[in-house]
Design a protein around this motif. Sequence first.
Motif, PDB file in Angstrom:
ATOM      1  N   VAL A   1     -11.432   9.881   7.480  1.00  0.00           N
ATOM      2  CA  VAL A   1     -10.214  10.693   8.029  1.00  0.00           C
ATOM      3  C   VAL A   1      -9.082  10.791   6.698  1.00  0.00           C
TER       4      VAL A   1
ATOM      5  N   GLY B   1      -6.611   2.770  -4.856  1.00  0.00           N
ATOM      6  CA  GLY B   1      -7.945   3.346  -4.520  1.00  0.00           C
ATOM      7  C   GLY B   1      -8.619   3.211  -6.046  1.00  0.00           C
TER       8      GLY B   1
ATOM      9  N   GLY C   1      -7.090   5.489   8.972  1.00  0.00           N
ATOM     10  CA  GLY C   1      -7.832   5.370   7.727  1.00  0.00           C
ATOM     11  C   GLY C   1      -6.968   4.206   7.001  1.00  0.00           C
TER      12      GLY C   1
ATOM     13  N   ALA D   1      -7.840   0.269   6.759  1.00  0.00           N
ATOM     14  CA  ALA D   1      -7.700  -0.370   5.353  1.00  0.00           C
ATOM     15  C   ALA D   1      -6.790  -1.483   5.081  1.00  0.00           C
TER      16      ALA D   1
ATOM     17  N   HIS E   1      -2.332   7.478   9.287  1.00  0.00           N
ATOM     18  CA  HIS E   1      -3.403   7.554  10.376  1.00  0.00           C
ATOM     19  C   HIS E   1      -4.456   6.455  10.198  1.00  0.00           C
TER      20      HIS E   1
ATOM     21  N   LEU F   1       0.901  -1.357  -0.266  1.00  0.00           N
ATOM     22  CA  LEU F   1      -0.062   0.002  -0.038  1.00  0.00           C
ATOM     23  C   LEU F   1       0.810   1.256   0.148  1.00  0.00           C
ATOM     24  N   GLY F   2       0.859   2.170  -1.198  1.00  0.00           N
ATOM     25  CA  GLY F   2       1.762   3.206  -1.256  1.00  0.00           C
ATOM     26  C   GLY F   2       0.998   4.236  -0.805  1.00  0.00           C
ATOM     27  N   GLY F   3       1.553   5.388  -0.349  1.00  0.00           N
ATOM     28  CA  GLY F   3       1.266   6.491   0.071  1.00  0.00           C
ATOM     29  C   GLY F   3       2.087   7.636   0.511  1.00  0.00           C
ATOM     30  N   THR F   4       1.666   8.928   0.865  1.00  0.00           N
ATOM     31  CA  THR F   4       2.640   9.878   1.267  1.00  0.00           C
ATOM     32  C   THR F   4       2.799   9.656   2.720  1.00  0.00           C
TER      33      THR F   4
ATOM     34  N   ARG G   1      -3.600  17.305   9.483  1.00  0.00           N
ATOM     35  CA  ARG G   1      -2.624  18.473   9.192  1.00  0.00           C
ATOM     36  C   ARG G   1      -3.463  20.217   9.666  1.00  0.00           C
TER      37      ARG G   1
ATOM     38  N   THR H   1      -4.656  15.408   5.461  1.00  0.00           N
ATOM     39  CA  THR H   1      -4.926  16.774   5.060  1.00  0.00           C
ATOM     40  C   THR H   1      -5.802  17.234   6.581  1.00  0.00           C
TER      41      THR H   1
ATOM     42  N   PRO I   1     -14.392   3.327   3.845  1.00  0.00           N
ATOM     43  CA  PRO I   1     -13.135   4.002   4.447  1.00  0.00           C
ATOM     44  C   PRO I   1     -13.561   4.679   5.752  1.00  0.00           C
ATOM     45  N   LEU I   2     -12.898   4.734   6.687  1.00  0.00           N
ATOM     46  CA  LEU I   2     -13.020   5.640   7.932  1.00  0.00           C
ATOM     47  C   LEU I   2     -12.894   7.210   7.273  1.00  0.00           C
TER      48      LEU I   2
HETATM   49  P1  ATP Z   1      -3.945  13.776   1.977  1.00  0.00           P
HETATM   50  O1  ATP Z   1      -5.029  13.994   2.730  1.00  0.00           O
HETATM   51  O2  ATP Z   1      -2.349  14.104   2.295  1.00  0.00           O
HETATM   52  O3  ATP Z   1      -4.023  13.473   0.591  1.00  0.00           O
HETATM   53  P2  ATP Z   1      -4.186  10.891   2.421  1.00  0.00           P
HETATM   54  O4  ATP Z   1      -4.877  10.814   3.783  1.00  0.00           O
HETATM   55  O5  ATP Z   1      -5.360  10.680   1.296  1.00  0.00           O
HETATM   56  O6  ATP Z   1      -3.479  12.214   2.218  1.00  0.00           O
HETATM   57  P3  ATP Z   1      -2.156   9.285   1.362  1.00  0.00           P
HETATM   58  O7  ATP Z   1      -0.993   8.810   1.880  1.00  0.00           O
HETATM   59  O8  ATP Z   1      -2.359  10.082   0.045  1.00  0.00           O
HETATM   60  O9  ATP Z   1      -3.244   9.772   2.421  1.00  0.00           O
HETATM   61  O10 ATP Z   1      -3.033   7.836   1.047  1.00  0.00           O
HETATM   62  C1  ATP Z   1      -2.366   6.616   0.712  1.00  0.00           C
HETATM   63  C2  ATP Z   1      -3.272   5.482   0.465  1.00  0.00           C
HETATM   64  O11 ATP Z   1      -4.192   5.308   1.512  1.00  0.00           O
HETATM   65  C3  ATP Z   1      -3.843   5.836  -0.866  1.00  0.00           C
HETATM   66  O12 ATP Z   1      -4.317   4.659  -1.411  1.00  0.00           O
HETATM   67  C4  ATP Z   1      -5.465   6.231  -0.238  1.00  0.00           C
HETATM   68  O13 ATP Z   1      -6.480   5.996  -1.068  1.00  0.00           O
HETATM   69  C5  ATP Z   1      -5.688   5.581   1.009  1.00  0.00           C
HETATM   70  N1  ATP Z   1      -6.355   6.441   2.006  1.00  0.00           N
HETATM   71  C6  ATP Z   1      -6.390   7.401   2.301  1.00  0.00           C
HETATM   72  N2  ATP Z   1      -7.134   7.765   3.158  1.00  0.00           N
HETATM   73  C7  ATP Z   1      -7.824   6.481   3.588  1.00  0.00           C
HETATM   74  C8  ATP Z   1      -8.854   6.240   4.363  1.00  0.00           C
HETATM   75  N3  ATP Z   1      -9.389   7.035   5.328  1.00  0.00           N
HETATM   76  N4  ATP Z   1      -9.456   4.920   4.512  1.00  0.00           N
HETATM   77  C9  ATP Z   1      -8.951   3.885   3.422  1.00  0.00           C
HETATM   78  N5  ATP Z   1      -7.857   4.367   2.383  1.00  0.00           N
HETATM   79  C10 ATP Z   1      -7.321   5.621   2.587  1.00  0.00           C
END
Ligand code: ATP
Length: 215
Positions: free
Chosen positions: A177, A107, A18, A22, A16, A8-11, A183, A180, A174-175
């Motif tokens: 949260v 996603g 969420g 997931a 959090h 699962l990639g992401g910044t 922050r 953004t 998804p929860l």
């Molecule tokens: P930002 O608000 O900074 O855009 P984000 O909360 O969406 O960040 P990312 O790091 O961009 O977080 O997300 C990484 C991965 O987790 C993505 O595939 C995103 O779809 C998924 N993701 C983000 N928030 C949730 C959530 N609340 N529930 C399930 N998956 C999530």
Amino acid sequence: MARRIGLLGGTFNPVHIGHLRAALEVAEFMALDELRLLPSARPPHREAPQVSAEQRLAMVELAVAGEPRLSVDDRELRRDRPSYTVETLESVRGELAADDQLFLLVGWDAFCSLPSWHRWQELLTHCHLLVLQRPDADSEAPEALRDLLAARNVSDPLSLTGASGQISFIWQTPLAVSATQIRQLLASGQSARYLLPDAVLAYIQAHQLYGAPNA
Ligand code: ATP
């Protein structure tokens, strides 16, 4: 015995509940041996001024500590430029046995943008795609993906076979949260408690990230 590994990639800026719920739900549902959270490098000018890649990584490490099904893969942060997903998959594949199953979690929005990804047609030679879909989402795939879906879609994700090459959907609520939101709460002096693990919040406070006051 072939292993089953998810990515699962992401910044994760910051990670959090969420992300974590997931990840854990997919890991359990898919009976994965390991689900790796994969923090992505960001171009230096896009890092929030006071939050470094090392700090994003440290927060993910704190978040998954003690949860055997979740782990962190820092390979994208060890490169000197943002990685293309296909390169990351090649690198992960290089460390696995040929019959290990690799699942890339994306996603729905990311899936729809697939045709714009670098060397996107090669992705499925390295992994299966698990598309995380909201139960209430409108899921009409873009034209460019219809043929691919017709050829590769497997309706039951538990029926994906082989090391790579297929696509399946996981329906998950998804929860509500986002990083953004966290922050923004912290920057305005409000509490982000319960939206992320206590250990991550303590780290944020100790390092005064996102404008959070020192605890
Ligand atoms: P930002 O608000 O900074 O855009 P984000 O909360 O969406 O960040 P990312 O790091 O961009 O977080 O997300 C990484 C991965 O987790 C993505 O595939 C995103 O779809 C998924 N993701 C983000 N928030 C949730 C959530 N609340 N529930 C399930 N998956 C999530």
